[in-house]
Design a protein around this motif. Structure first.
Motif, PDB file in Angstrom:
ATOM      1  N   ARG A 669     -63.154  62.465  76.199  1.00  0.00           N
ATOM      2  CA  ARG A 669     -61.868  61.858  75.850  1.00  0.00           C
ATOM      3  C   ARG A 669     -62.021  60.786  74.771  1.00  0.00           C
ATOM      4  O   ARG A 669     -61.094  60.545  73.987  1.00  0.00           O
ATOM      5  CB  ARG A 669     -61.233  61.263  77.103  1.00  0.00           C
ATOM      6  N   GLU A 670     -63.195  60.144  74.705  1.00  0.00           N
ATOM      7  CA  GLU A 670     -63.401  59.105  73.695  1.00  0.00           C
ATOM      8  C   GLU A 670     -63.691  59.697  72.327  1.00  0.00           C
ATOM      9  O   GLU A 670     -63.145  59.239  71.307  1.00  0.00           O
ATOM     10  CB  GLU A 670     -64.553  58.197  74.133  1.00  0.00           C
ATOM     11  N   HIS A 671     -64.539  60.712  72.271  1.00  0.00           N
ATOM     12  CA  HIS A 671     -64.995  61.247  70.986  1.00  0.00           C
ATOM     13  C   HIS A 671     -64.214  62.483  70.540  1.00  0.00           C
ATOM     14  O   HIS A 671     -64.360  62.898  69.389  1.00  0.00           O
ATOM     15  CB  HIS A 671     -66.478  61.595  71.072  1.00  0.00           C
ATOM     16  N   MET A 672     -63.418  63.100  71.435  1.00  0.00           N
ATOM     17  CA  MET A 672     -62.632  64.286  71.060  1.00  0.00           C
ATOM     18  C   MET A 672     -61.207  64.114  71.583  1.00  0.00           C
ATOM     19  O   MET A 672     -60.680  64.934  72.340  1.00  0.00           O
ATOM     20  CB  MET A 672     -63.282  65.552  71.629  1.00  0.00           C
ATOM     21  N   THR A 673     -60.583  63.032  71.184  1.00  0.00           N
ATOM     22  CA  THR A 673     -59.262  62.667  71.712  1.00  0.00           C
ATOM     23  C   THR A 673     -58.220  63.737  71.433  1.00  0.00           C
ATOM     24  O   THR A 673     -57.395  64.072  72.298  1.00  0.00           O
ATOM     25  CB  THR A 673     -58.810  61.327  71.100  1.00  0.00           C
ATOM     26  N   ALA A 674     -58.229  64.304  70.229  1.00  0.00           N
ATOM     27  CA  ALA A 674     -57.183  65.252  69.841  1.00  0.00           C
ATOM     28  C   ALA A 674     -57.276  66.569  70.601  1.00  0.00           C
ATOM     29  O   ALA A 674     -56.296  67.305  70.700  1.00  0.00           O
ATOM     30  CB  ALA A 674     -57.266  65.522  68.336  1.00  0.00           C
ATOM     31  N   THR A 675     -58.452  66.879  71.143  1.00  0.00           N
ATOM     32  CA  THR A 675     -58.633  68.174  71.822  1.00  0.00           C
ATOM     33  C   THR A 675     -57.900  68.217  73.152  1.00  0.00           C
ATOM     34  O   THR A 675     -57.413  69.260  73.572  1.00  0.00           O
ATOM     35  CB  THR A 675     -60.132  68.453  72.052  1.00  0.00           C
ATOM     36  N   GLY A 676     -57.796  67.092  73.823  1.00  0.00           N
ATOM     37  CA  GLY A 676     -57.045  67.024  75.087  1.00  0.00           C
ATOM     38  C   GLY A 676     -57.729  67.725  76.231  1.00  0.00           C
ATOM     39  O   GLY A 676     -57.158  68.652  76.836  1.00  0.00           O
TER      40      GLY A 676
END
Length: 871
Positions: A669-676
């Motif tokens: 969630r911190e490093h791939m926020t847009a992926t959801g």
């Protein structure tokens, strides 16, 4: 119409109506209350993998329970002796099962010995007194007291956990004891897994201790020295720190950590604080605990109502220590340390410390219900989100319906009217399975659905055996009625033998399997059992009814595969050579599994597996980068083909599970926020239980094979049993080798597939052996090689049809079953191919190398022929 036929029709009709009445409440059909009460009190239960929830295995620390009981008795003795003006100074010891006190003089020693003998029968005392030194006493729990704790610690923990969960508000929890020191907790539909784990796992050891505010030592400096010396690191055990600083701290003092929360940022901090070792009061003196809101910052706190004795003790404590800090310690963490301003009467106290409302409510629950007698470690944590559960149900239904549809269409096309009758039997079989699950209050799991689908394939096999026997009878020119009767009578023994061998395998799965595997064993057992009823009784009743009403005309079947007339035995050298290569591959795989270097799942290797659903497409390179930045270099990410799903595996050998999943989730969630990424399920297994699961899997395989060998030895001949067992072992090893070659992860589901394959392989071998035995009796002068060739050619049509229909079901599972049972379905599909191959080219030729097989069968048949001749 004969009266016996009327009774059979009535019985079959009653079974169908009763089954419908039992299953209806589970389908959300509105029925009266008495209906549910007497027919299916709880209806059909869905497993956690279908409705979401948690499956925890807790291990109670019995040794710590003994140590806690000893500490409590020792502190009580010290308080009693203090009232008699005798001071006991507790000395440090490395043995948690022993408490050492130093006494001021020999007279005090006599007083302590009398007091222990009269008032502390649960303690054993050993005295050490030498001239010129202070006398010492060594206290241990008596043997009968230790035995009592060992017998009751788990039971007491179970009841306390049950009471906590009841107040937490989970519907229909399952809390049972397992083994000597384990507790299984199942929480269906729980929405906040982390909160549930915190609630269950809290020991809730509440203590009130005085703070040493003399500032005689610099705690931060001492801790810095321990860290620099490599004796302790932040996050390590508190007791390890105190052992490292032994001799540097004042006597009867220990370092604790005070948990504080910054009210502006919400960030938690832990600050060292020096407390006196003996607690002044414990949570046993708490009568009730409630959540209140108030104070300077209008925040939640826990209000404590004390017992009468607790009120008196608390009043004495506050009276003697006005102006000093009193630390409130929960599970070895200081939650608050207020200054005592005046004597507090009225039997009440409070715990504050920046709680969230839910956190304060859970703390009140554990304090109100009571402390666990010992810490509990979570050694297995399986969590399934509700969304994944719904998805599993849909996929299970789709794969089941599509597989059943394919099989039904084939049966109608190939066997015509008889195929329609077989499909009716399949529907009855499925209905009876659900009825059995509802009446047994068993749980339907996703592997359980796979068991039902596999049972459908085996039901088709039984019907095919009957129909192919009918075809042989009609080829002899028999009438429709006599042909049907002959088909059933000649297929009877083969069907019973094949179903019983599968039941033996299912029984081994049930006895030695765990969790979802037991669900698979239950549905498979019910399916095989009801298959005998629907195939041998239900379909026969339909034939008899049609004949009685004169509506049973000429029975015709398609004949796509005639008797091929091949010489299978001449190919045995080639097939044996191929099997030798495959067996060598399987042996390598077996060694790799034994060494732990194969692709073992967390079930057997220990560790964590988490599954996520992503809102947007992602690449594994991004995932690896995010995990590496979080310090999870050993993580193994996997993208589920065709779906926006990610599986992360971290294999490590730890006795208890940690919060690795939380670290993985935070990193994504911190490093791939847009992926959801959204966590759908997690499986955390400690090495303590992974070893148990591995041993149970090996036991299940060995017991299943042994049971089948014994059955076949009794039913046929020892040589037949050995040949069948050898072929079955061949199939399991070969499929294991193929799985290893394809890098399929070896999990409990794969073990289930291998055991199911063993049952299917035996089923195939039994059918061939049954025909071999029949032909040996018919043609005693024919060579065994020719008899085996003839027998294989006789049943070739049945073998191909059964393998094809079962493969149709498994292909449906493979395509529509989803990622959860993809490898399971693939392994079974490989097993069908290998099993069919071995029953023809391995099991049967092996009989040629076992001397006396043919002679034993002929000898067994002679008494019956002599009786016929005399008649």
């Amino acid at each position: 119409m004969q009266s016996s036929l009327k009774w059979k029709i009535g019985l079959l009709f009653f079974m169908i109506v009763f089954s419908l009445a039992t299953v209806l409440p589970s389908l959300s059909v509105s029925v009266p209350d008495w209906w549910k009460k007497y027919l299916a009190p709880e209806g059909l239960r869905l497993g956690l993998d279908l409705q979401g929830g948690m499956h925890l295995v807790l291990q109670v620390d019995i040794d710590q329970a003994i140590a806690n009981s000893l500490d409590l008795a020792a502190e009580e003795l010290r308080e009693v002796m203090r009232e008699e003006q005798v001071t006991l100074v507790r000395a440090r010891t490395t043995d948690p099962q022993t408490v050492v006190f130093t006494l001021p003089n020999v007279r005090a020693l006599d007083a302590v010995e009398r007091k222990v003998a009269n008032d502390f029968p649960n303690l054993e005392i050993r005295v050490e007194s030498e001239e010129g030194t202070f006398p010492r006493i060594f206290l241990q729990l008596a043997e009968d007291q230790i035995e009592f704790i060992e017998q009751n610690a788990v039971r007491q923990s179970l009841e306390i956990i049950r009471n906590r969960i009841d107040q937490f508000g989970v519907a229909e929890p399952v809390i049972v004891r397992q083994g000597l020191n384990e507790i299984v907790v199942q929480l269906p539909g729980v929405r906040d897994p982390e909160r549930a784990i915190d609630l269950i796992g809290q020991t809730a050891q509440l203590e009130f201790r005085l703070v040493d505010d003399s500032q005689a030592v610099d705690l931060n400096q001492l801790i810095r020295q321990a860290v620099e010396a490599g004796q302790w690191q932040w996050g390590d055990d508190r007791q390890q720190l105190n052992r490292a600083l032994q001799g540097m701290l004042p006597d009867d003092r220990e370092i604790y950590f005070h948990r504080t929360v910054d009210r502006q940022t919400g960030q938690e901090r832990s600050e060292p604080i020096l407390l006196y070792s003996p607690p002044l009061m414990t949570g046993e003196m708490v009568r009730d605990a409630r959540v209140r809101v108030g104070g300077t910052f209008n925040e939640p706190y826990v209000s404590l109502d004390l017992t009468n004795r607790g009120g008196r003790v608390f009043g004495q404590i506050t009276e003697r220590n006005v102006g000093r800090q009193l630390a409130i310690v929960l599970d070895e963490v200081v939650r608050s340390a207020p200054v005592i301003r005046e004597r507090i009467l009225g039997g009440s106290a409070q715990i504050s410390g920046g709680f969230r409302h839910e956190e304060a409510a859970d703390l009140a629950i554990v304090l109100r219900v009571g402390a666990l007698p010992a810490p509990v470690d979570i050694i297995q944590n399986l969590t399934v989100g509700a969304s994944l559960g719904r998805d599993s149900i849909q996929r299970g239904l789709y794969s089941g319906l599509f597989g059943a549809l394919l099989v039904s269409m084939f049966m109608v096309i190939y066997y015509r009217l008889s195929g329609v009758i077989a499909n009716v039997a399949l529907l009855m079989n499925i209905l009876f399975i659900f009825t059995g699950l509802a009446m047994m209050q068993a749980t339907l799991t996703l592997p359980g659905i796979a068991g039902i689908i596999l049972a459908i394939g085996m039901a088709v096999d039984a019907n095919v055996l009957i129909f192919e026997r009918m075809r042989e009878e009609f080829a002899l020119g028999k009438t429709v009625k006599s042909g049907v009767e002959g088909g059933y009578s000649k297929a009877l023994s083969t069907i019973v033998d094949s179903q019983v061998t599968t039941l033996i395998t299912a029984l081994a799965l049930f006895l030695f399997g765990t969790g979802p595997i037991k669900g698979f064993a239950v549905t498979l057992s019910l399916g095989v059992t009801f298959n005998l009823i629907t195939t041998l009784f239900g379909t026969k009743v339909i034939y008899d009814l049609l004949h009685a009403r004169r509506k049973l005309g000429e029975i015709r079947f398609l004949s796509l595969l005639q008797r091929p007339g091949l010489d299978f035995m001449s190919l045995r050298r080639i097939t044996f050579g191929l099997s030798a290569v495959l067996l060598l591959l399987g042996a390598v795989a077996l060694v790799e599994v034994g060494r732990g270097t194969a692709n073992l799942g967390v079930d057997f290797a220990g560790g964590t597996m988490a599954q996520y659903r992503a809102e947007q497409p992602f690449s594994l390179a991004e995932v690896r980068s995010a995990l590496n930045q979080a310090g999870l270099e050993g993580a193994q990410p996997q993208h589920v083909e065709g779906e926006n799903r990610l599986i992360v595996r971290i294999k490590e050998s730890r006795e208890v599970v940690g919060d690795i999943t939380g670290t993985v989730t935070a990193a994504l969630r911190e490093h791939m926020t847009a992926t959801g990424f959204d966590l759908e399920s997690q499986s955390e297994i400690g090495s303590a239980i992974s070893e148990t699961l591995r041993n149970k899997a090996i036991q299940a395989i060995l017991i299943a094979l042994l049971g089948v060998v014994i059955y076949l030895a009794l039913r046929f001949d020892l040589r037949f049993g050995l040949a069948a067992a050898a072929a079955t072992f061949h199939d399991v090893i070969v499929v294991l080798g193929i799985c290893w070659l394809l890098n399929i992860e070896i999990t409990l589901l794969i073990v289930t597939a291998l055991l199911t394959l063993a049952g299917y392989s035996l089923n195939d071998s039994v059918v061939v052996f049954d025909r071999i035995r029949e032909n040996i009796k018919k043609r005693p002068r024919e060579s065994l090689k020719d008899v085996i060739n003839r027998s294989i050619n006789d049943i070739m049509s049945r073998t191909v049809i059964t393998s094809m229909t079962t493969a149709l079901v498994l292909v449906s599972l493979l395509i529509f079953g989803g990622s959860v049972i993809h490898d399971f379905s693939l392994t079974l599909l490989l097993g069908i191919i290998v099993g069919t191959f071995s029953s023809i080219f391995i099991a049967s030729p092996l009989l040629m190398f076992l001397p006396g097989s043919k002679e034993a069968v002929i000898r067994e048949d002679r008494p019956s022929k002599e009786v016929e001749a005399q008649v």
